[in-house]
Design an enzyme around this catalytic site. Structure first.
Site, mmCIF file in Angstrom:
data_model
loop_
_atom_site.group_PDB
_atom_site.id
_atom_site.type_symbol
_atom_site.label_atom_id
_atom_site.label_comp_id
_atom_site.label_asym_id
_atom_site.label_seq_id
_atom_site.Cartn_x
_atom_site.Cartn_y
_atom_site.Cartn_z
ATOM 1 N N THR A 79 -15.798 -22.844 -1.151
ATOM 2 C CA THR A 79 -14.752 -22.215 -0.336
ATOM 3 C C THR A 79 -14.570 -22.915 1.008
ATOM 4 O OG1 THR A 79 -16.450 -20.605 0.296
ATOM 5 C CG2 THR A 79 -14.867 -19.906 -1.369
ATOM 6 N N ASN A 84 26.158 -14.704 -37.476
ATOM 7 C CA ASN A 84 26.640 -15.254 -36.204
ATOM 8 C C ASN A 84 26.274 -16.712 -36.021
ATOM 9 O OD1 ASN A 84 23.920 -14.510 -36.008
ATOM 10 N ND2 ASN A 84 24.038 -14.282 -33.796
ATOM 11 N N ARG A 115 -16.217 -17.818 -14.818
ATOM 12 C CA ARG A 115 -16.658 -16.579 -15.471
ATOM 13 C C ARG A 115 -15.546 -15.921 -16.298
ATOM 14 N NH1 ARG A 115 -19.176 -14.345 -9.955
ATOM 15 N NH2 ARG A 115 -17.779 -15.964 -9.177
HETATM 16 C C1 UD1 Z 1 -16.973 -15.569 -2.292
HETATM 17 C C2 UD1 Z 1 -17.865 -15.533 -1.060
HETATM 18 C C3 UD1 Z 1 -18.744 -14.291 -1.116
HETATM 19 C C4 UD1 Z 1 -17.871 -13.067 -1.227
HETATM 20 C C5 UD1 Z 1 -16.915 -13.167 -2.400
HETATM 21 C C6 UD1 Z 1 -15.905 -12.025 -2.347
HETATM 22 C C7 UD1 Z 1 -18.343 -17.853 -0.464
HETATM 23 C C8 UD1 Z 1 -19.368 -18.914 -0.463
HETATM 24 N N1 UD1 Z 1 -18.709 -16.700 -1.008
HETATM 25 O O1 UD1 Z 1 -17.819 -15.719 -3.428
HETATM 26 O O2 UD1 Z 1 -19.554 -14.203 0.050
HETATM 27 O O3 UD1 Z 1 -18.693 -11.905 -1.360
HETATM 28 O O4 UD1 Z 1 -16.168 -14.390 -2.357
HETATM 29 O O5 UD1 Z 1 -15.036 -12.026 -3.436
HETATM 30 O O6 UD1 Z 1 -17.272 -18.050 0.043
HETATM 31 N N2 UD1 Z 1 -11.990 -21.509 -4.363
HETATM 32 C C9 UD1 Z 1 -11.291 -22.669 -4.109
HETATM 33 N N3 UD1 Z 1 -11.950 -23.850 -4.077
HETATM 34 C C10 UD1 Z 1 -13.301 -23.922 -4.258
HETATM 35 C C11 UD1 Z 1 -14.009 -22.737 -4.515
HETATM 36 C C12 UD1 Z 1 -13.331 -21.539 -4.553
HETATM 37 O O7 UD1 Z 1 -10.074 -22.652 -3.920
HETATM 38 O O8 UD1 Z 1 -13.830 -25.039 -4.197
HETATM 39 C C13 UD1 Z 1 -11.234 -20.246 -4.425
HETATM 40 C C14 UD1 Z 1 -11.338 -19.601 -5.783
HETATM 41 O O9 UD1 Z 1 -10.270 -20.049 -6.614
HETATM 42 C C15 UD1 Z 1 -11.237 -18.131 -5.461
HETATM 43 C C16 UD1 Z 1 -11.811 -18.025 -4.054
HETATM 44 O O10 UD1 Z 1 -11.822 -19.344 -3.528
HETATM 45 O O11 UD1 Z 1 -9.890 -17.685 -5.452
HETATM 46 C C17 UD1 Z 1 -13.231 -17.462 -4.055
HETATM 47 O O12 UD1 Z 1 -14.060 -18.311 -4.805
HETATM 48 P P1 UD1 Z 1 -15.188 -17.754 -5.768
HETATM 49 O O13 UD1 Z 1 -15.843 -18.904 -6.420
HETATM 50 O O14 UD1 Z 1 -14.653 -16.678 -6.617
HETATM 51 O O15 UD1 Z 1 -16.216 -17.145 -4.695
HETATM 52 P P2 UD1 Z 1 -17.311 -16.027 -4.945
HETATM 53 O O16 UD1 Z 1 -18.442 -16.590 -5.675
HETATM 54 O O17 UD1 Z 1 -16.654 -14.822 -5.502
HETATM 55 CA CA CA Z 2 -14.669 -14.382 -6.423
#
Ligand code: UD1
Ligand code: CA
Length: 462
Positions: free
Chosen positions: A90, A399, A23
């Site tokens: 995650t 210089n 995003r």
């Molecule tokens: C996640 C949570 C959501 C929460 C939100 C809060 C999950 C499924 N959802 O969603 O419930 O409300 O955070 O901010 O966990 N990342 C990795 N590897 C991956 C995927 C993500 O390292 O395969 C890292 C991303 O770089 C990021 C963090 O995990 O720093 C969160 O990932 P993101 O995709 O932003 O999760 P959200 O959709 O925001």
């Molecule tokens: Ca996030």
């Protein structure tokens, strides 16, 4: 940290930072985008470090090398890294650290690399809540007026935790819930990795969700606690550039308010000043509109900084005037100096007391001693200039010979005539004078007048 925690299991921090952050619409990994002058990942590792954990493990993927560098720069060897080659959610991110953490018998604090505003105190409270509850997992939640985009915390009628559902997987009823998952959790290491075995990518995104572990723990009869925090701003995740700008603005406003209320700094228009949170500014200094102060800049008392100035990682004394549109980077200005308008100081330029640098003057890696003036259209590079010397308009230290940089030394009480070229390496002795348009290629003895191209001694002045 409370005694309660230290008396319990050791703490490990796991930071998820492998994602690209679709995003953001960027080629740069999201956690490398900067907020308040440092990358998002640096904010999170800094908070983690303050908890004095045994280890900080960062899950890296996109631009792993750069993310590692940013984390190491902040916390050094305390950080170690596991690679998540493909970002499958995650849950999969945490899975990547299984071999390091599964049998550590520790408390694992999971943080997100894109939640940079979290306060250390809040993390301590979360850990304490977790320990007091004796839970296998504790989720940090907040209530948001507009919970759109976040995972919702679903509780049963008694208020006990049931599960977390993502916005896109939620039913209409679930979407009404305003309590959201911050993405920050405390886990018992063994329960975490046991639970992860049961996570399946059965959701709208086809990803492995860490959030499912909490539900699995409940289903298996384990305890999941929720720590409902009352400061939603701390856990806002940054997912877009609009959010990044919003937070930048918030950090800036907070820094400026503090400078006004605690340090006694005047801002002519606080909404148009760009001040780093690390900057220190003294009492009765006046900051005009559109001034940018970056990094660890220190400015003394009673200074006036006019519009359009940018001051980066520099140290300024008291009662200094920086006139409009001057750029001062990595430099030092002692008290009672005046700079600008349209001056450029860089690479450890030093102005000693009462020195003046005027319009269109560039000072690079040079020192101007007490009371020396360079008022107009001048370049001073790799130069040391004595006290009370006057540098005429259009003076240039030549210089650079195309290969190497050379030094210019101008001693005390010299008058450098307008448009003098000082071909370095060269020294101009004390009390000497150069005529207008001189090209000085050889050292000038003290008390001499030199003129011409190349300049020759015309007469001794004493
Ligand atoms: C996640 C949570 C959501 C929460 C939100 C809060 C999950 C499924 N959802 O969603 O419930 O409300 O955070 O901010 O966990 N990342 C990795 N590897 C991956 C995927 C993500 O390292 O395969 C890292 C991303 O770089 C990021 C963090 O995990 O720093 C969160 O990932 P993101 O995709 O932003 O999760 P959200 O959709 O925001
Ligand atoms: Ca996030």
């Amino acid at each position: 940290m409370s005694d309660k925690h230290t008396s319990q299991k050791p703490l490990n921090v796991l930071i998820m930072a492998a994602g690209l952050g679709t995003r953001m619409k960027s080629n740069r990994a999201k956690v490398l985008h900067e907020l308040g002058g440092s990358p998002l990942i640096a904010h999170v590792t800094r908070a983690a470090q303050a908890l004095d954990p045994r280890r900080i493990i960062v899950v890296v993927g996109h631009q792993a090398e750069e993310v590692e560098k940013a984390a190491l720069a902040e916390v050094g060897e305390l950080a170690s890294f596991v690679v998540q080659a493909k970002q499958r959610g995650t849950g999969d991110a945490v899975e990547s650290a299984r071999s390091v953490l599964e049998n550590s018998d520790s408390l694992v604090l999971v943080l997100s690399g894109d939640v940079p505003m979290i306060k250390i105190e809040t993390l301590r409270n979360l850990i304490e809540h977790h320990n007091n509850a004796g839970a296998a997992c504790t989720v940090l939640s907040v209530r948001l007026e507009n919970p759109t985009g976040y995972g919702r915390v679903i509780r049963d009628e008694s208020g006990a935790f049931q599960k977390i559902v993502e916005q896109r997987d939620a039913t209409d009823d679930e979407r009404q819930v305003k309590e959201i998952n911050s993405g920050i959790y405390c886990f018992e290491s063994r329960d975490l990795y046991k639970g992860l075995r049961g996570v399946e990518p059965k959701n709208d995104q086809g990803e492995y969700y860490l959030t499912d572990v909490a539900e699995i723990i409940v289903r298996n009869g384990g305890g999941v606690a929720v720590y409902l925090h009352n400061e939603p701003r701390e856990v806002y995740g940054i997912n877009s550039r609009a959010e990044l700008a919003e937070f930048e603005n918030l950090i800036r406003r907070t820094a400026i308010r503090k400078l006004m209320t605690e340090s006694g700094v005047t801002f002519i228009d606080p909404s148009h000043a760009y001040i780093s949170a690390e900057a220190q500014i003294g009492r009765d200094t006046i900051i005009h509109p559109n001034v940018t102060i970056e990094g660890k800049t220190i400015i003394g008392e009673g200074c006036v900084i006019r519009s359009g100035a940018r001051i980066t990682n520099s140290r300024l004394g008291d009662r200094i005037t920086v006139k409009d549109h001057s750029v001062i980077v990595d430099s030092q200005i002692d008290s009672n100096c005046s700079v600008g308008p349209f001056a450029h100081l860089r690479m450890n330029a030093v102005l000693e007391e009462k020195a003046t640098v005027g319009n269109f003057v560039e000072v690079k890696k040079s020192r101007l001693k007490r009371g020396t003036k360079a008022m107009h259209l001048t370049y001073l590079g790799d130069a040391t200039i004595g006290e009370r010397t006057n540098i005429g308009a259009g003076t240039v230290t030549c210089n650079y010979d195309g290969v190497n940089k050379h030094e210019t030394i101008i001693e005390d009480d010299v008058k450098v005539g307008s448009d003098t070229m000082l071909v370095a390496p060269v020294r101009v002795g004390a009390r000497s004078v150069t005529g207008a348009g001189s090209v000085v290629t050889k050292d000038v003895p003290p008390d001499s007048l030199v003129v011409g191209v190349p300049a020759e001694v015309k007469k001794k002045l004493k």
